[in-house]
Motif scaffolding. Structure first.
Motif, PDB file in Angstrom:
ATOM      1  N   UNK A 108      30.646  73.340  68.331  1.00  0.00           N
ATOM      2  CA  UNK A 108      32.000  73.224  67.769  1.00  0.00           C
ATOM      3  C   UNK A 108      32.799  72.157  68.518  1.00  0.00           C
ATOM      4  N   UNK A 109      32.704  72.154  69.827  1.00  0.00           N
ATOM      5  CA  UNK A 109      33.428  71.168  70.644  1.00  0.00           C
ATOM      6  C   UNK A 109      32.913  69.757  70.390  1.00  0.00           C
ATOM      7  N   UNK A 110      31.585  69.599  70.297  1.00  0.00           N
ATOM      8  CA  UNK A 110      31.013  68.278  70.051  1.00  0.00           C
ATOM      9  C   UNK A 110      31.379  67.761  68.663  1.00  0.00           C
ATOM     10  N   UNK A 111      31.416  68.651  67.673  1.00  0.00           N
ATOM     11  CA  UNK A 111      31.808  68.248  66.319  1.00  0.00           C
ATOM     12  C   UNK A 111      33.255  67.765  66.316  1.00  0.00           C
ATOM     13  N   UNK A 112      34.125  68.452  67.057  1.00  0.00           N
ATOM     14  CA  UNK A 112      35.523  68.001  67.169  1.00  0.00           C
ATOM     15  C   UNK A 112      35.607  66.601  67.766  1.00  0.00           C
ATOM     16  N   UNK A 113      34.586  66.219  68.532  1.00  0.00           N
ATOM     17  CA  UNK A 113      34.563  64.902  69.168  1.00  0.00           C
ATOM     18  C   UNK A 113      33.675  63.904  68.418  1.00  0.00           C
ATOM     19  N   UNK A 114      33.369  64.208  67.151  1.00  0.00           N
ATOM     20  CA  UNK A 114      32.682  63.240  66.317  1.00  0.00           C
ATOM     21  C   UNK A 114      31.198  63.453  66.089  1.00  0.00           C
ATOM     22  N   UNK A 115      30.587  64.439  66.718  1.00  0.00           N
ATOM     23  CA  UNK A 115      29.163  64.706  66.491  1.00  0.00           C
ATOM     24  C   UNK A 115      28.980  65.371  65.126  1.00  0.00           C
TER      25      UNK A 115
END
Length: 150
Positions: A108-115
């Protein structure tokens, strides 16, 4: 009997377009920046077979200190091909897999950062939850949470 000369794995190298973006992504993943600098000159080109080269590198280390990623940005010679977004069944080096804790929170955190999540987070028996993500510059990253340690 032949002696095994292999002692350990030093690092995995990944060539990127933006060293700053790659460092930020891998720090968000949990790696630490161990060092950053230039590798240049004829001696380096003798190792790689590229001749005179100028490469900016950053060494990232896992929290346990055992594994490293060497991120490289070639200034000269210019990169000549791009395999970063190749599908999972492509020939050659494909991805780096990391053991993680709390895969749901991390993804979830990585998706928020563009992953981007490639498929789904899946559970393999009662052993692992795992997934592939496309991180910075489309690099394929595997994440695996071991369930037996919970």
């Amino acid at each position: 009997m032949k002696k095994n000369n292999l002692l350990s794995m030093n690092n995995v190298g990944i060539v990127v377009k933006s060293l700053d973006d790659a460092i930020s992504f891998f720090m968000e993943l949990g790696l630490k920046l161990e060092g950053r600098g230039m590798v240049e000159g004829e001696w380096a080109g003798k190792v790689t077979g590229l001749g005179n080269q100028t490469v900016e590198i950053a060494m990232m280390v896992t929290p346990d200190g055992h594994s490293r990623l060497e991120l490289s940005r070639f200034l000269t010679p210019a990169t000549i091909s791009d395999h970063r977004t190749a599908p999972v069944n492509s020939l050659g080096y494909l991805r780096v897999m990391f053991a993680v804790d709390n895969i749901d929170e991390l993804v979830a955190r990585l998706i928020k950062n563009g992953a981007e999540l490639v498929g789904e987070i899946v559970q393999y028996e009662n052993v692992y939850r795992l997934c592939y993500i496309r991180g910075v510059e489309g690099l394929l990253i595997g994440l695996a949470e071991e369930l037996s340690k919970k």
